[in-house]
Design a protein around this motif. Structure first.
Motif, PDB file in Angstrom:
ATOM      1  N   LEU A  93       0.824  -1.211   0.000  1.00 23.49           N
ATOM      2  CA  LEU A  93       0.000   0.000   0.000  1.00 23.49           C
ATOM      3  C   LEU A  93       0.857   1.260   0.000  1.00 23.49           C
ATOM      4  CD1 LEU A  93      -2.874  -0.988   2.463  1.00 23.49           C
ATOM      5  CD2 LEU A  93      -2.938  -0.906  -0.032  1.00 23.49           C
ATOM      6  N   LEU A  94       1.948   1.248   0.765  1.00 23.93           N
ATOM      7  CA  LEU A  94       2.836   2.401   0.796  1.00 23.93           C
ATOM      8  C   LEU A  94       3.490   2.639  -0.563  1.00 23.93           C
ATOM      9  CD1 LEU A  94       4.756   2.389   4.211  1.00 23.93           C
ATOM     10  CD2 LEU A  94       3.332   4.215   3.267  1.00 23.93           C
ATOM     11  N   SER A  95       3.891   1.574  -1.214  1.00 23.98           N
ATOM     12  CA  SER A  95       4.513   1.703  -2.541  1.00 23.98           C
ATOM     13  C   SER A  95       3.553   2.355  -3.523  1.00 23.98           C
ATOM     14  CB  SER A  95       4.942   0.324  -3.062  1.00 23.98           C
ATOM     15  OG  SER A  95       5.910  -0.258  -2.233  1.00 23.98           O
ATOM     16  N   ILE A  96       2.306   1.869  -3.539  1.00 24.38           N
ATOM     17  CA  ILE A  96       1.296   2.412  -4.454  1.00 24.38           C
ATOM     18  C   ILE A  96       0.977   3.862  -4.102  1.00 24.38           C
ATOM     19  CG2 ILE A  96      -1.096   2.208  -5.229  1.00 24.38           C
ATOM     20  CD1 ILE A  96      -0.845  -0.809  -4.775  1.00 24.38           C
ATOM     21  N   ALA A  97       0.768   4.129  -2.804  1.00 23.82           N
ATOM     22  CA  ALA A  97       0.392   5.473  -2.368  1.00 23.82           C
ATOM     23  C   ALA A  97       1.478   6.493  -2.693  1.00 23.82           C
ATOM     24  CB  ALA A  97       0.097   5.461  -0.869  1.00 23.82           C
ATOM     25  N   LEU A  98       2.732   6.160  -2.380  1.00 22.85           N
ATOM     26  CA  LEU A  98       3.820   7.094  -2.634  1.00 22.85           C
ATOM     27  C   LEU A  98       4.020   7.345  -4.122  1.00 22.85           C
ATOM     28  CD1 LEU A  98       6.472   6.015   0.039  1.00 22.85           C
ATOM     29  CD2 LEU A  98       5.106   8.104  -0.024  1.00 22.85           C
ATOM     30  N   TYR A  99       3.828   6.303  -4.938  1.00 19.26           N
ATOM     31  CA  TYR A  99       3.946   6.495  -6.382  1.00 19.26           C
ATOM     32  C   TYR A  99       2.861   7.441  -6.890  1.00 19.26           C
ATOM     33  CZ  TYR A  99       3.600   5.750 -11.356  1.00 19.26           C
ATOM     34  OH  TYR A  99       3.511   5.967 -12.698  1.00 19.26           O
ATOM     35  N   CYS A 100       1.610   7.200  -6.482  1.00 22.15           N
ATOM     36  CA  CYS A 100       0.494   8.025  -6.950  1.00 22.15           C
ATOM     37  C   CYS A 100       0.649   9.473  -6.486  1.00 22.15           C
ATOM     38  CB  CYS A 100      -0.834   7.446  -6.450  1.00 22.15           C
ATOM     39  SG  CYS A 100      -1.253   5.837  -7.169  1.00 22.15           S
ATOM     40  N   ILE A 101       1.045   9.658  -5.225  1.00 22.67           N
ATOM     41  CA  ILE A 101       1.240  11.010  -4.696  1.00 22.67           C
ATOM     42  C   ILE A 101       2.387  11.711  -5.428  1.00 22.67           C
ATOM     43  CG2 ILE A 101       1.949  12.340  -2.665  1.00 22.67           C
ATOM     44  CD1 ILE A 101       0.530  10.167  -0.973  1.00 22.67           C
ATOM     45  N   GLY A 102       3.498  10.977  -5.601  1.00 18.19           N
ATOM     46  CA  GLY A 102       4.645  11.547  -6.301  1.00 18.19           C
ATOM     47  C   GLY A 102       4.318  11.914  -7.734  1.00 18.19           C
ATOM     48  N   THR A 106      10.252   2.211  -4.940  1.00 15.95           N
ATOM     49  CA  THR A 106      10.197   0.785  -4.600  1.00 15.95           C
ATOM     50  C   THR A 106      11.516   0.310  -4.005  1.00 15.95           C
ATOM     51  OG1 THR A 106       8.699   0.491  -6.482  1.00 15.95           O
ATOM     52  CG2 THR A 106       9.570  -1.495  -5.473  1.00 15.95           C
ATOM     53  N   ILE A 107      12.632   0.754  -4.575  1.00 19.17           N
ATOM     54  CA  ILE A 107      13.945   0.370  -4.048  1.00 19.17           C
ATOM     55  C   ILE A 107      14.121   0.881  -2.623  1.00 19.17           C
ATOM     56  CG2 ILE A 107      16.430   0.752  -4.276  1.00 19.17           C
ATOM     57  CD1 ILE A 107      15.995   0.772  -7.330  1.00 19.17           C
ATOM     58  N   PHE A 108      13.745   2.150  -2.404  1.00 16.95           N
ATOM     59  CA  PHE A 108      13.865   2.746  -1.076  1.00 16.95           C
ATOM     60  C   PHE A 108      13.034   1.968  -0.050  1.00 16.95           C
ATOM     61  CE2 PHE A 108      12.119   5.671   2.135  1.00 16.95           C
ATOM     62  CZ  PHE A 108      13.288   6.072   2.756  1.00 16.95           C
ATOM     63  N   LEU A 109      11.772   1.710  -0.392  1.00 13.73           N
ATOM     64  CA  LEU A 109      10.907   0.977   0.535  1.00 13.73           C
ATOM     65  C   LEU A 109      11.408  -0.444   0.760  1.00 13.73           C
ATOM     66  CD1 LEU A 109       7.315   2.087  -0.498  1.00 13.73           C
ATOM     67  CD2 LEU A 109       8.497   2.585   1.626  1.00 13.73           C
ATOM     68  N   THR A 110      11.912  -1.063  -0.295  1.00 14.00           N
ATOM     69  CA  THR A 110      12.422  -2.426  -0.173  1.00 14.00           C
ATOM     70  C   THR A 110      13.573  -2.497   0.814  1.00 14.00           C
ATOM     71  OG1 THR A 110      11.779  -2.949  -2.448  1.00 14.00           O
ATOM     72  CG2 THR A 110      13.442  -4.363  -1.427  1.00 14.00           C
ATOM     73  N   ILE A 111      14.509  -1.554   0.693  1.00 11.22           N
ATOM     74  CA  ILE A 111      15.663  -1.529   1.607  1.00 11.22           C
ATOM     75  C   ILE A 111      15.205  -1.312   3.042  1.00 11.22           C
ATOM     76  CG2 ILE A 111      17.747  -0.256   2.240  1.00 11.22           C
ATOM     77  CD1 ILE A 111      18.116   0.341  -0.768  1.00 11.22           C
ATOM     78  N   PHE A 159      14.141  -3.585   8.541  1.00  8.53           N
ATOM     79  CA  PHE A 159      13.423  -3.426   9.809  1.00  8.53           C
ATOM     80  C   PHE A 159      12.183  -4.314   9.947  1.00  8.53           C
ATOM     81  CE2 PHE A 159      15.576   0.672   9.106  1.00  8.53           C
ATOM     82  CZ  PHE A 159      16.340   0.724  10.274  1.00  8.53           C
ATOM     83  N   THR A 160      11.778  -5.021   8.875  1.00 10.18           N
ATOM     84  CA  THR A 160      10.553  -5.811   8.958  1.00 10.18           C
ATOM     85  C   THR A 160      10.776  -7.203   8.384  1.00 10.18           C
ATOM     86  OG1 THR A 160       9.617  -5.280   6.777  1.00 10.18           O
ATOM     87  CG2 THR A 160       9.304  -3.654   8.533  1.00 10.18           C
ATOM     88  N   ASP A 161       9.647  -7.915   8.140  1.00  8.58           N
ATOM     89  CA  ASP A 161       9.708  -9.287   7.627  1.00  8.58           C
ATOM     90  C   ASP A 161       9.668  -9.374   6.108  1.00  8.58           C
ATOM     91  OD1 ASP A 161       9.628 -10.591  10.232  1.00  8.58           O
ATOM     92  OD2 ASP A 161       7.594  -9.807  10.370  1.00  8.58           O
ATOM     93  N   VAL A 162       9.675  -8.243   5.421  1.00 11.04           N
ATOM     94  CA  VAL A 162       9.710  -8.271   3.959  1.00 11.04           C
ATOM     95  C   VAL A 162      11.012  -8.920   3.503  1.00 11.04           C
ATOM     96  CG1 VAL A 162       9.855  -6.846   1.881  1.00 11.04           C
ATOM     97  CG2 VAL A 162       8.208  -6.282   3.667  1.00 11.04           C
ATOM     98  N   LYS A 163      10.905  -9.885   2.603  1.00  9.93           N
ATOM     99  CA  LYS A 163      12.073 -10.647   2.152  1.00  9.93           C
ATOM    100  C   LYS A 163      12.451 -10.264   0.725  1.00  9.93           C
ATOM    101  CE  LYS A 163      11.769 -13.006   5.983  1.00  9.93           C
ATOM    102  NZ  LYS A 163      12.684 -12.730   7.102  1.00  9.93           N
ATOM    103  N   ILE A 164      13.741 -10.325   0.447  1.00 18.19           N
ATOM    104  CA  ILE A 164      14.246 -10.173  -0.923  1.00 18.19           C
ATOM    105  C   ILE A 164      14.887 -11.493  -1.310  1.00 18.19           C
ATOM    106  CG2 ILE A 164      15.762  -8.891  -2.474  1.00 18.19           C
ATOM    107  CD1 ILE A 164      15.722  -6.590  -0.514  1.00 18.19           C
ATOM    108  N   ARG A 165      14.352 -12.128  -2.349  1.00 18.91           N
ATOM    109  CA  ARG A 165      14.913 -13.419  -2.752  1.00 18.91           C
ATOM    110  C   ARG A 165      16.083 -13.204  -3.698  1.00 18.91           C
ATOM    111  NH1 ARG A 165      15.024 -17.614  -6.326  1.00 18.91           N
ATOM    112  NH2 ARG A 165      14.730 -19.682  -5.444  1.00 18.91           N
ATOM    113  N   LYS A 166      17.230 -13.766  -3.353  1.00 16.79           N
ATOM    114  CA  LYS A 166      18.376 -13.712  -4.262  1.00 16.79           C
ATOM    115  C   LYS A 166      18.020 -14.522  -5.499  1.00 16.79           C
ATOM    116  CE  LYS A 166      21.766 -13.283  -0.551  1.00 16.79           C
ATOM    117  NZ  LYS A 166      22.920 -13.901   0.143  1.00 16.79           N
TER     118      LYS A 166
END
Length: 218
Positions: A17-26, A50-55, A60-67
């Motif tokens: 939701l944050l990714s979508i919201a920030l994109y639309c606002i930006g 998206t890169i910023f939010l991903t990092i 700080f959370t449970d979001v995973k990045i798959r190698k």
């Protein structure tokens, strides 16, 4: 598959939701400040957000990045490259047919070169890298975490939701771009699900995004 806790689900939903919201606002702010803003700027903005939010979320959370990609098994890399190349050949054939038909009915298209790279336009000279980054974000970040959210067995639901998000991220483009983004998301989503490697997806993405102008279709 390990059970995903409610806290993890809430975190993943918040990330999306944050990714979508920030994109639309930006996008809204950019178009207000600079009404003639180029579409490639909005695309790079989408990737930056998206890169910023991903990092941030991966730290700080449970979001995973798959190698993915180069660290995938050799068999998977070969399979995804074969699939990507076969589909890309089909795309090229369709584009050739469209070009031939348009040449007869559209004088503007007829006057264009049969093939030209147009590397001086926008960010075309970096498009292969852009396609790689976009597919990494769409597959290794978004689709992987969507699978965790809806369950590994709900492949169609996971890929459909990811494709709809990609359509939202292309609202700064014409309607046909949004449609192609959705189709691309569905096709490459299944390829990634099969091979767990983004390389085939990158090839298809590059062909669909780079070749139409190169072949005089736009």
């Amino acid at each position: 598959m390990n059970q995903v806790s409610q806290k993890e689900k809430n975190t993943l939903i918040l990330f999306i939701l944050l990714s979508i919201a920030l994109y639309c606002i930006g996008l809204k702010i950019l178009t207000m400040i600079m009404p003639s803003v180029r579409k490639d700027i909005t695309a790079r903005m989408m990737e930056g957000i998206t890169i910023f939010l991903t990092i941030i979320f991966s730290i700080f959370t449970d979001v995973k990045i798959r190698k993915t990609g180069l660290v995938a098994p050799k068999k998977n890399i070969l399979n995804t490259l074969v699939r990507g190349c076969i589909i890309s050949v089909g795309i090229v054939i369709v584009f050739i047919i469209i070009r031939i038909v348009m040449t007869y009915f559209n004088p503007e298209v007829a006057n264009r070169p049969i093939f030209k790279l147009y590397l001086n336009i926008g960010t075309r000279k970096y498009y292969l890298l852009i396609a790689f980054v976009q597919e990494f974000l769409a597959k290794a970040v978004m689709q992987e975490n969507m699978d965790r959210l809806v369950g590994e067995d709900n492949t169609f639901l996971s890929i459909t939701i990811c494709s709809l998000i990609l359509i939202i991220f292309h609202t700064g483009y014409p309607l046909y771009y949004m449609i192609f983004a959705g189709i691309l998301g569905m096709v490459t989503g299944y390829i990634y699900k099969k091979d767990k490697c983004i390389l085939g997806c990158v090839i298809i993405h590059f062909c669909l995004g780079f070749l139409p102008r190169a072949m005089g279709l736009k």
